[in-house]
Design a protein around this motif. Structure first.
Motif, short mmCIF file in Angstrom:
data_model
loop_
_atom_site.label_atom_id
_atom_site.label_comp_id
_atom_site.label_asym_id
_atom_site.label_seq_id
_atom_site.Cartn_x
_atom_site.Cartn_y
_atom_site.Cartn_z
N ILE A 216 30.85 18.37 95.18
CA ILE A 216 30.71 17.21 96.08
C ILE A 216 28.95 17.52 96.48
CG2 ILE A 216 30.86 16.07 98.18
CD1 ILE A 216 33.83 17.33 98.78
N ALA A 217 28.31 18.23 96.15
CA ALA A 217 27.16 18.37 96.73
C ALA A 217 26.42 17.92 95.72
CB ALA A 217 26.39 19.68 96.84
N ALA A 218 26.83 18.07 94.11
CA ALA A 218 26.07 18.11 92.84
C ALA A 218 27.11 16.84 91.97
CB ALA A 218 26.08 18.76 91.80
N PRO A 219 26.80 15.55 92.47
CA PRO A 219 27.40 14.61 92.38
C PRO A 219 26.63 13.88 90.80
CG PRO A 219 26.77 14.07 94.28
CD PRO A 219 25.87 14.85 93.86
N PRO A 220 25.82 14.23 90.17
CA PRO A 220 25.12 13.58 89.10
C PRO A 220 26.20 14.64 88.42
CG PRO A 220 23.09 14.49 90.52
CD PRO A 220 24.37 14.67 90.99
N LEU A 221 26.48 15.60 88.32
CA LEU A 221 26.87 17.14 88.15
C LEU A 221 28.92 16.37 87.51
CD1 LEU A 221 27.83 19.71 86.49
CD2 LEU A 221 28.18 20.54 88.55
N VAL A 222 28.91 16.03 88.07
CA VAL A 222 30.08 15.65 88.10
C VAL A 222 30.52 14.34 87.23
CG1 VAL A 222 32.64 14.70 89.15
CG2 VAL A 222 30.99 15.88 90.07
N ARG A 223 30.17 13.88 87.80
CA ARG A 223 29.95 11.75 86.64
C ARG A 223 29.29 12.26 85.37
NH1 ARG A 223 29.42 7.92 90.29
NH2 ARG A 223 28.68 8.23 92.21
N ALA A 224 28.52 13.46 85.20
CA ALA A 224 28.13 13.86 83.50
C ALA A 224 29.26 14.31 82.51
CB ALA A 224 26.61 14.72 83.61
N MET A 225 29.82 14.97 84.00
CA MET A 225 31.58 15.81 83.25
C MET A 225 32.19 15.07 83.06
SD MET A 225 32.05 18.86 85.97
CE MET A 225 33.23 19.41 85.06
N PHE A 226 32.13 13.96 83.45
CA PHE A 226 33.48 13.11 82.91
C PHE A 226 32.47 11.38 82.63
CE2 PHE A 226 34.98 15.44 86.46
CZ PHE A 226 36.52 14.98 85.80
N GLY A 227 31.49 11.24 82.35
CA GLY A 227 30.80 10.20 81.95
C GLY A 227 30.66 9.21 82.91
N LEU A 228 30.76 9.10 84.21
CA LEU A 228 30.88 7.99 84.67
C LEU A 228 28.81 7.71 84.81
CD1 LEU A 228 33.13 9.26 87.94
CD2 LEU A 228 33.37 7.71 85.76
N PRO A 229 29.09 6.67 84.82
CA PRO A 229 27.37 5.94 85.57
C PRO A 229 27.14 6.55 86.52
CG PRO A 229 29.05 3.97 85.77
CD PRO A 229 29.51 5.64 85.20
N GLN A 230 25.55 7.22 86.51
CA GLN A 230 24.87 7.19 87.70
C GLN A 230 24.19 5.98 88.53
OE1 GLN A 230 24.54 9.94 87.66
NE2 GLN A 230 25.08 11.18 85.91
N PRO A 231 24.45 5.93 89.52
CA PRO A 231 23.66 4.87 90.72
C PRO A 231 22.49 4.52 90.52
CG PRO A 231 24.86 6.47 91.78
CD PRO A 231 25.00 6.92 90.53
N GLY A 232 22.35 3.43 90.73
CA GLY A 232 21.01 2.60 90.07
C GLY A 232 21.10 1.95 88.83
N ARG A 233 21.48 3.11 87.60
CA ARG A 233 21.39 2.80 85.88
C ARG A 233 21.86 1.66 85.42
NH1 ARG A 233 20.51 8.60 84.22
NH2 ARG A 233 18.84 9.41 85.65
N LYS A 234 22.09 0.74 84.90
CA LYS A 234 23.15 -0.14 83.95
C LYS A 234 23.02 0.59 83.16
CE LYS A 234 20.12 -3.83 84.56
NZ LYS A 234 19.13 -5.01 83.90
N PRO A 235 25.00 0.79 82.31
CA PRO A 235 25.42 0.90 81.74
C PRO A 235 25.43 0.85 79.96
CG PRO A 235 27.37 -0.30 83.11
CD PRO A 235 25.34 -0.10 83.28
N ARG A 236 25.33 1.93 79.65
CA ARG A 236 24.44 2.07 77.86
C ARG A 236 24.97 0.73 77.76
NH1 ARG A 236 26.08 8.03 75.49
NH2 ARG A 236 24.52 8.81 77.44
#
Length: 427
Positions: A387-407
């Motif tokens: 929970i303290a590392a949301p970017p890590l979780v998003r990267a593990m499941f391929g989720l988009p990062q907030p504020g970034r447009k999908p590829r």
């Protein structure tokens, strides 16, 4: 000059197809915080399953001949993991092996009992988080609530329910004032609340130890043990479901605290000022908000909420008398609950119930399956880690990062821009 040549860059991207409503809904979910919590719990459970299988004797024996009969190892691992989580369910939600329904729901009542102080203390920590403060002093605030509430309960003689109300008010007031010390120092001197609250924890611990060893304060009459006398019935929190269960009215106090905290943060002007200070204290100061006063007030309220946890322990769970270990680590577990609940009252309620279930079911896992209780603690720690590392979780499941447009959206926009440039050149 043709119309194509007069197109502005803003109008050149009009060919990009608008995203569908389903895609917009998915993007809101994928970039939100709730999915991070769910995935963090999922990852922690998966890692816990691996640890359960690795420490199981049957799995270790089957792994010795894995290459000759691999299905034996897989079957043993599956049996170990499913048996462990089945035991967790039986010990925390419903024991389907019980003879009667009344016995079957006893684990659920135990979960609610264990969750009660976690919810209340988590609210105190989470409220301070929303105002930009790190209330690490839950232990000391609980101890002071227990000391004041225990003194009123054991040393004063009053009828029910006045005795109970007086003890609750005394405990919440003592915890509020103890937390208010850190808030006052923060407001007046700028002293960091992490340092002051940790130091206040130590002071509260030894102050309570002295009170428990002193006749006339908290020590039971005629005893040399550092423990109080039993709480009189006039000061005990009533049992909600009868004497056969240990669930007491402290759970209702915790629910009332959740409702109050939600109203305070979402519907009151004071809560708006708390959130404004937490988002940007400099901007809040420019807007006319007294930031120092908000620090002091929020710590008072946060301490009172943590005080409910201490009161529920001494007047509901430990009615036979309490000692210096009455906090049982709840003050620090509350930090985990507040983080898991994202400092939201409803999120903290859910997190407190989850951790209460882990604590209750962990004992059943240990007793029936022989699984070390430390594995449950590892799962809890992993939840907080992810929970303290949301970017890590998003990267593990391929989720988009907030504020970034999908590829794919970016690629579509780029292709549309190239088509527009070709039309302009051809024109």
């Amino acid at each position: 000059m043709s119309a194509a040549q007069t197109q502005t860059p803003a109008t050149q991207t009009n060919d990009v197809p608008a995203p569908s409503k389903w895609r917009e809904a998915w993007m809101r979910v994928a970039t939100g915080n709730a999915i991070i919590v769910v995935l963090a719990v999922f990852i922690a459970v998966v890692v816990g399953s691996i640890m359960i299988a690795a420490t199981n004797k049957e799995v270790q024996e089957a792994a010795g001949y894995f290459f000759s009969r691999p299905m034996d190892t897989i079957a043993a691992a599956w049996e170990a993991v499913t048996g462990a989580y089945a035991a967790l369910f039986r010990g925390s939600i419903y024991n389907y092996n019980a003879d009667t329904f009344a016995k079957g729901i006893r684990p659920l009542t135990e979960t609610l009992k264990f969750a009660t102080p976690l919810i209340a203390a988590g609210l105190g920590v989470g409220l301070a988080f929303r105002a930009g403060l790190f209330n690490i002093g839950g232990q000391g605030q609980m101890l002071m609530a227990a000391a004041a509430g225990g003194y009123v309960a054991t040393q004063l003689d009053m009828p029910f329910p006045l005795h109970l109300i007086a003890a609750i008010i005394a405990g919440m007031t003592a915890a509020a004032l103890w937390a208010g010390i850190a808030g006052f120092l923060k407001a007046r001197t700028g002293a960091h609340e992490v340092i002051t609250t940790i130091m206040l924890n130590h002071i509260a611990f030894y102050l309570l130890a002295w009170m428990l060893a002193t006749q006339g304060l908290l020590q039971a009459d005629g005893s040399n043990n550092p423990k109080t006398a039993p709480m009189p019935e006039s000061a005990q929190l009533p049992q909600l479901l009868g004497p056969q269960y240990k669930l007491h009215a402290g759970f209702l106090l915790a629910l009332a605290a959740v409702a109050f905290t939600w109203w305070l943060l979402e519907r009151s002007s004071l809560g708006f000022r708390f959130r404004a200070v937490g988002e940007n204290p400099d901007a809040a100061r420019v807007a006319g908000i007294n930031v120092g006063r908000m620090y002091f007030v929020v710590m008072l309220i946060a301490g009172a909420l943590v005080g409910i946890a201490g009161i529920s322990q001494i007047l509901g769970t430990e009615v036979s008398g309490f000692g210096g270990a009455i906090d049982a680590g709840i003050g620090f577990d509350a930090i985990t609950v507040a983080l898991l609940g994202r400092s939201s009252p409803l999120g903290i309620l859910a997190a407190g119930l989850l951790f209460g279930a882990f604590k209750t079911g962990g004992f059943t896992m240990q007793s029936s399956q022989g699984i070390p209780i430390e594995i449950v603690l590892v799962v809890q720690s992993l939840i907080v880690l992810f929970i303290a590392a949301p970017p890590l979780v998003r990267a593990m499941f391929g989720l988009p990062q907030p504020g970034r447009k999908p590829r794919n959206t970016a690629r579509t926009a780029k292709r549309a821009q190239k088509r527009a440039e070709k039309k302009e050149v051809s024109a």
